[in-house]
Design an enzyme around this catalytic site. Structure first.
Site, PDB file in Angstrom:
ATOM      1  N   TYR A  87     -13.129 -62.806 -38.413  1.00 49.80           N
ATOM      2  CA  TYR A  87     -14.145 -62.180 -39.271  1.00 49.80           C
ATOM      3  C   TYR A  87     -13.657 -62.045 -40.717  1.00 49.80           C
ATOM      4  O   TYR A  87     -14.378 -61.513 -41.556  1.00 49.80           O
ATOM      5  CB  TYR A  87     -14.535 -60.807 -38.734  1.00 49.80           C
ATOM      6  N   TYR A 460     -24.612 -60.120 -34.414  1.00 48.60           N
ATOM      7  CA  TYR A 460     -24.271 -58.691 -34.474  1.00 48.60           C
ATOM      8  C   TYR A 460     -23.152 -58.395 -35.454  1.00 48.60           C
ATOM      9  O   TYR A 460     -22.936 -57.239 -35.826  1.00 48.60           O
ATOM     10  CB  TYR A 460     -23.932 -58.164 -33.066  1.00 48.60           C
ATOM     11  N   ARG A 461     -22.438 -59.416 -35.926  1.00 48.44           N
ATOM     12  CA  ARG A 461     -21.235 -59.193 -36.737  1.00 48.44           C
ATOM     13  C   ARG A 461     -20.792 -60.561 -37.212  1.00 48.44           C
ATOM     14  O   ARG A 461     -20.909 -61.521 -36.461  1.00 48.44           O
ATOM     15  CB  ARG A 461     -20.181 -58.612 -35.806  1.00 48.44           C
TER      16      ARG A 461
END
Ligand code: ADP
Length: 517
Positions: A87, A460-461
């Protein structure tokens, strides 16, 4: 290197002021420091390179840093431990931001009787696990697959684990936050000075704000309250293997009602063969063919390690009588179904720890999957959320699998079964030294986003590189949610100093530029 719009001289002054606030030894602005805080899984880490990092040791120091940042208009990117690989790691969305590294703040206060903890951002899963073990505290963690990150950072970014407490952000109870103007607030029952129920009652009085600080850039969390699960008397369950890709459909339809009705209390995750294989072997042991692996190689890998096309682990937690009954219900649901292999798992209080995230034990071995292709490996995930329906899961799998094939990657997907949703985590494993592969990876990722958006599914992310792209898919009423987020951002952070670009939320001064891009 300096933050955008700040001259080298002015930035030098700002660094001095930060040093005066937290000690010069806690200001990191050399080339090596910038590299240390960059995204080691990025195709090009220079795109999100920070200009420096700061490591305060207390709430007061965080407040002092924020005041200096406002004075010099220096953007800060708060991280807890910055192990958020896939991420963005420690790196900021906006190149040249200064990373605010909270990993020196490591206080832990457990309320054993009520099963809660109040912790500072630097507390890692291993730290908290050791603390509970060393002090014989009968509480269990829920840990993510790679558990080297921080408990707070993971919960704030809505990370997931495998026990009944696996929805980490849902177990947050009370925060302490440094606001973008340097002010300090405690949410929920912590709003009462000396309040006795900060970690016990989540709603507080009036609006509740905990969720506002998750996946946002509205403040810097300096303490986080979290509920922990009591160590159960037993954990029982089954490890299931399935032979065919299409088994996904009936398995989802079998598990979804058990999950919704609470027979299964954790979020089971059905993973494709490569999820198991990528931590056990490397690709070059099997083939030199650069294209996606064919069925014969996949079959050979599955045979060697005894894994299904899909694997699924189900677990029930609690008193012996209850887990026995729940396991009977689960076995009945799979009775006479085409299960390739079913193995029972059982752990009882007093047994040595089972050593897996299913029993709340932190691990880091899944990091090995970055070695799949060799070279400087890495991965990125694309994870849209679907309704928990078998036919939709199969369609999603087929479309996504076809995209993996088209862009030349080995399929690595899993489906995590929430109470009323199904999160399709698609891992893309890559070799950063292979330029062509990295170019294909970017195009592939964008194709995945577009494909899921067309079905009405959102992620979601996401990785820092794609935060705007994913935010743009949340487009109801011409982007009304984005405008709401921007209004809140402007009200709380008029100088735009906290995490510009986080989850697609930009401060006013950078907004037009960001939206055009
Ligand atoms: P981990 O240490 O678990 O890897 P990170 O520290 O990388 O987690 O945090 C993940 C993301 O969550 C960060 O990129 C940041 O956007 C956000 N975040 C982490 N800690 C805080 C915090 N204390 N306050 C505000 N946001 C945070």
């Amino acid at each position: 290197m300096t933050p955008p719009g700040i001259s080298p001289r002015r930035f030098e002054e700002a660094l001095h002021a930060f040093g005066a606030a937290i000690g010069d030894g806690n200001v990191f602005a050399a080339e090596d420091d910038r590299i240390a805080y960059s995204d080691h899984y990025s195709a090009d880490e220079t795109r999100q390179m920070p200009s420096a990092a700061l490591a305060p040791a207390s709430v007061e120091e965080v407040q002092a840093v924020v005041r200096v940042a406002n004075e010099y208009r220096v953007p800060l990117w708060p991280i807890s431990r910055g192990k958020n690989f896939g991420y963005g790691g420690a790196a900021p969305a906006l190149r040249g931001s200064v990373v605010l590294d909270l990993s020196r703040m490591k206080r832990i206060a457990v309320d054993e009787e009520n099963g809660t903890v109040l912790l500072e951002p630097g507390v890692g899963f291993f730290d908290l696990y050791d603390h509970l073990q060393d002090n014989d505290i009968p509480l269990w963690l829920s840990v993510p697959g790679n558990s080297w990150g921080s408990v707070a950072g993971n919960a704030l970014d809505r990370g997931l684990g495998y026990t009944p407490y696996g929805d980490h952000s849902a177990r947050i109870c009370g925060l302490e936050v440094v606001l973008p103007d340097g002010g300090l607030v405690r949410t929920g029952m912590g709003a009462m000075a000396g309040g006795k129920t900060w970690q016990l009652y989540r709603h507080g009085y009036g609006p509740s704000w905990d969720a506002m600080f998750c996946q946002s850039n509205f403040g810097i969390v300096t303490k986080l309250g979290l509920w922990l699960m009591s160590a159960p008397e037993t954990v029982v369950g089954v490890d299931l293997e399935f032979d065919q890709p299409d088994d996904l459909g009936w398995v989802v339809d079998t598990v979804a009602p058990l999950r919704r009705d609470g027979v299964i209390q954790q979020s089971p995750s059905m993973g494709s063969w490569l999820r198991s294989a990528a931590v056990l072997t490397t690709r070059d042991e099997w083939t030199d063919d650069p294209g996606p692996l064919g069925d014969s190689v996949i079959g050979a890998i599955r045979d060697r390690f005894g894994i299904g096309w899909w694997s699924l682990q189900l677990r029930c937690y609690g008193p012996r009588e209850m887990t026995r009954a729940a396991l009977d219900v689960i076995k009945r649901a799979f009775n006479a179904r085409p299960v390739l292999a079913m193995k029972e798992a059982r752990w009882e209080r007093g047994d040595s720890p089972e050593g897996s995230p299913l029993t709340g034990v932190p691990v880091s071995f899944p990091l090995a999957n970055a070695n799949w292709h060799g070279g400087r490996g890495g991965h990125i995930g694309y994870s849209p959320v679907l309704p928990p329906k078998g036919d939709l899961a199969i369609e999603q799998f087929r479309r996504t699998h076809a995209l993996y094939q088209r862009y030349g990657f080995d399929y690595h997907g899993s489906f995590a079964m929430g109470e009323r949703s199904l999160t399709n985590v698609n891992q893309v494993l890559f070799d950063r030294d292979d330029r062509d592969m990295m170019r294909r990876m970017d195009a592939f990722f964008r194709a995945l986003v577009a494909d899921a958006r067309a079905q009405g599914y959102g992620e979601y992310r996401t990785h820092i590189e794609y935060m705007d792209l994913v935010a743009s898919t949340y487009d109801f009423n011409d982007g009304a949610l984005r405008r709401l987020n921007e209004k809140v951002k402007d009200a709380l952070d008029p100088n735009g100093i906290i995490a510009p670009g986080k989850n697609g939320i930009w401060p006013a001064a950078l907004r037009d530029q960001a939206h055009e891009a």
